[in-house]
Design a protein around this motif. Structure first.
Motif, PDB file in Angstrom:
ATOM      1  N   TYR A 141       1.821  -8.358  -0.469  1.00  0.00           N
ATOM      2  CA  TYR A 141       2.340  -9.041   0.934  1.00  0.00           C
ATOM      3  C   TYR A 141       0.940  -9.718   1.454  1.00  0.00           C
ATOM      4  O   TYR A 141       1.080 -10.767   1.920  1.00  0.00           O
ATOM      5  CB  TYR A 141       2.827  -8.178   1.887  1.00  0.00           C
ATOM      6  CG  TYR A 141       3.510  -8.756   2.985  1.00  0.00           C
ATOM      7  CD1 TYR A 141       3.890  -9.988   2.867  1.00  0.00           C
ATOM      8  CD2 TYR A 141       3.590  -8.221   4.162  1.00  0.00           C
ATOM      9  CE1 TYR A 141       4.374 -10.517   4.078  1.00  0.00           C
ATOM     10  CE2 TYR A 141       3.931  -8.816   5.457  1.00  0.00           C
ATOM     11  CZ  TYR A 141       4.409 -10.033   5.336  1.00  0.00           C
ATOM     12  OH  TYR A 141       4.760 -10.556   6.431  1.00  0.00           O
ATOM     13  N   THR A 142      -0.335  -9.009   1.197  1.00  0.00           N
ATOM     14  CA  THR A 142      -1.469  -9.464   1.848  1.00  0.00           C
ATOM     15  C   THR A 142      -1.863 -10.571   1.051  1.00  0.00           C
ATOM     16  O   THR A 142      -2.326 -11.739   1.809  1.00  0.00           O
ATOM     17  CB  THR A 142      -2.379  -8.521   1.960  1.00  0.00           C
ATOM     18  OG1 THR A 142      -2.066  -7.337   2.506  1.00  0.00           O
ATOM     19  CG2 THR A 142      -3.800  -8.818   2.256  1.00  0.00           C
ATOM     20  N   ALA A 143      -1.711 -10.727  -0.367  1.00  0.00           N
ATOM     21  CA  ALA A 143      -2.102 -12.022  -0.982  1.00  0.00           C
ATOM     22  C   ALA A 143      -1.371 -13.165  -0.662  1.00  0.00           C
ATOM     23  O   ALA A 143      -1.925 -14.187  -0.519  1.00  0.00           O
ATOM     24  CB  ALA A 143      -1.701 -11.445  -2.555  1.00  0.00           C
ATOM     25  N   ALA A 144      -0.022 -12.870  -0.329  1.00  0.00           N
ATOM     26  CA  ALA A 144       0.929 -13.949   0.161  1.00  0.00           C
ATOM     27  C   ALA A 144       0.243 -14.584   1.552  1.00  0.00           C
ATOM     28  O   ALA A 144       0.130 -15.747   1.704  1.00  0.00           O
ATOM     29  CB  ALA A 144       2.508 -13.645   0.160  1.00  0.00           C
ATOM     30  N   VAL A 145      -0.046 -13.533   2.355  1.00  0.00           N
ATOM     31  CA  VAL A 145      -0.569 -13.920   3.570  1.00  0.00           C
ATOM     32  C   VAL A 145      -1.847 -14.530   3.546  1.00  0.00           C
ATOM     33  O   VAL A 145      -2.234 -15.797   4.105  1.00  0.00           O
ATOM     34  CB  VAL A 145      -0.634 -12.684   4.716  1.00  0.00           C
ATOM     35  CG1 VAL A 145      -1.389 -12.959   5.809  1.00  0.00           C
ATOM     36  CG2 VAL A 145       0.716 -12.406   4.718  1.00  0.00           C
ATOM     37  N   LEU A 146      -2.686 -14.256   2.545  1.00  0.00           N
ATOM     38  CA  LEU A 146      -4.023 -14.869   2.498  1.00  0.00           C
ATOM     39  C   LEU A 146      -3.816 -16.192   2.012  1.00  0.00           C
ATOM     40  O   LEU A 146      -4.518 -17.087   2.317  1.00  0.00           O
ATOM     41  CB  LEU A 146      -4.924 -14.210   1.741  1.00  0.00           C
ATOM     42  CG  LEU A 146      -5.354 -12.491   2.185  1.00  0.00           C
ATOM     43  CD1 LEU A 146      -6.208 -11.820   1.113  1.00  0.00           C
ATOM     44  CD2 LEU A 146      -6.003 -12.635   3.447  1.00  0.00           C
ATOM     45  N   ALA A 147      -3.030 -16.460   0.910  1.00  0.00           N
ATOM     46  CA  ALA A 147      -2.629 -17.774   0.512  1.00  0.00           C
ATOM     47  C   ALA A 147      -2.330 -18.595   1.397  1.00  0.00           C
ATOM     48  O   ALA A 147      -2.748 -19.867   1.551  1.00  0.00           O
ATOM     49  CB  ALA A 147      -1.682 -17.619  -0.751  1.00  0.00           C
ATOM     50  N   TRP A 148      -1.576 -18.326   2.152  1.00  0.00           N
ATOM     51  CA  TRP A 148      -0.925 -19.061   3.453  1.00  0.00           C
ATOM     52  C   TRP A 148      -2.233 -19.363   4.456  1.00  0.00           C
ATOM     53  O   TRP A 148      -2.571 -20.640   4.822  1.00  0.00           O
ATOM     54  CB  TRP A 148       0.065 -18.246   4.164  1.00  0.00           C
ATOM     55  CG  TRP A 148       0.717 -18.956   5.513  1.00  0.00           C
ATOM     56  CD1 TRP A 148       1.262 -20.071   5.822  1.00  0.00           C
ATOM     57  CD2 TRP A 148       0.553 -17.940   6.905  1.00  0.00           C
ATOM     58  NE1 TRP A 148       1.527 -20.264   7.208  1.00  0.00           N
ATOM     59  CE2 TRP A 148       1.231 -19.102   7.919  1.00  0.00           C
ATOM     60  CE3 TRP A 148       0.138 -16.936   7.110  1.00  0.00           C
ATOM     61  CZ2 TRP A 148       1.480 -18.751   9.066  1.00  0.00           C
ATOM     62  CZ3 TRP A 148       0.345 -16.532   8.451  1.00  0.00           C
ATOM     63  CH2 TRP A 148       0.744 -17.560   9.356  1.00  0.00           C
TER      64      TRP A 148
END
Length: 321
Positions: free
Chosen positions: A68-75
């Motif tokens: 989930y953090t990977a998705a947030v960081l990409a954003w």
């Protein structure tokens, strides 16, 4: 001037940072990313984002926190937000193989390591490694999966037993055992890409090496090398620590989006240093710091305060009075 956002999944580990923020009067918010909904079409807030997601999140019931953090960081990165320990750093946090591959490019020596998926392949890989050797989880933290074996037969019995614990990502590492003259390792702490101090960590009780005060060392699964009497404090800041690897560590961090980390290494009987772990959600031991007069969380809070412009704005206001 902007807000500081702390991305994490462990309230206990963040408590010392909260205290440091309060001491410095800094504005911050916490994003607890164990689960949630991300609207990728929305615009993220302005601010400085400090990522301290942990590879061991699954041991606290937060199995998909890193994903989930990977998705947030990409954003966040798609909007050019300032991220301390960005998506490149997260990739290193959750994979020791990725760490070793990256470290090698900077001339940093790592232990010989084989990666295996599947019980049969773990045993087959061990047959290629001189004994003694250790196993560990590729996605770990807290010394997960660290066991010492003196022969392949012992490993084979362990892998076939109910006690065998597979890495959460399915990848088990078989690694050469580095025999140190004393049961200890060094952990070099960096904040803002700059070296703060190194701490000596006694390993005679095992390899759950988290320095946070809340981490309790109990009945460990594998005290690598056996139990010995503790003659040093568990954690002790090393005065005037020197290593040729420090400059290499700095370059490695700069090129991989790592702003804050603790890098662990061990020195063998010949004086050769091997680096074996990069922790991008590093913690600090208050007793060791108090004796040395050095304080990681305070330094970290001040670094984030400067990065967000909050401390600079306060200093300007003070000069204007």
């Amino acid at each position: 001037m902007s807000t500081i956002f702390v991305i994490h999944e462990n309230n206990a580990w963040v408590e010392p940072l909260r205290e440091a923020f309060k001491e410095l009067g800094l504005d911050y918010e916490e994003w607890f990313l164990d689960e949630g909904v991300l609207d990728f079409s929305s615009t993220p807030p302005e601010g400085v984002f400090y990522n301290r997601m942990s590879a061991s999140s699954h041991t606290r019931g937060h199995r998909y926190g890193p994903e989930y953090t990977a998705a947030v960081l990409a954003w966040l990165e798609s909007y050019d937000r300032t991220v301390v320990n960005d998506s490149r750093a997260l990739r290193l946090e959750v994979s020791k193989i990725a760490q070793y591959a990256a470290l090698r490019r900077y001339g940093i020596r790592t232990p010989r390591t084989l990666a295996a998926v599947g019980a049969g392949n773990i045993v087959a890989a061990a047959r290629k490694m001189p004994a003694p050797f250790i196993t560990k989880h590729n996605r770990a933290g807290k010394g997960l999966g660290v066991h010492l074996f003196h022969d392949v037969a012992s490993l084979e019995r362990y892998v076939a037993s109910p006690q065998f614990e597979e890495s959460v990502d399915g990848v088990t590492l078989i690694q050469e055992y580095i025999q140190a003259p004393e049961p200890c390792i060094a952990r070099a702490e960096f904040i803002g890409g700059e070296f703060l101090y190194a701490v000596r960590v006694d390993t005679s009780q095992g390899f759950e090496l988290c320095p946070a005060d809340v981490c309790q060392i109990g009945d460990l699964a594998c005290p690598v090398g056996g139990e010995t009497a503790v003659t040093h404090p568990r954690f002790e800041v090393i005065p005037d620590f020197r290593s040729a690897d420090l400059d290499r560590y700095r370059r490695f961090m700069q090129d991989h989006g790592v702003g804050v980390t603790g890098i662990e290494s061990i020195v063998d009987a010949r004086g050769v240093r091997y680096t074996y772990d990069v922790n991008t959600n590093t913690n600090y031991n208050s007793e060791a710091e108090q004796k040395a007069g050095l304080y990681g969380m305070r330094t970290l809070a001040a670094y984030l305060g400067r990065a967000s412009g909050q401390l600079a704005a306060r200093e300007l206001a003070a000069k204007a009075v």
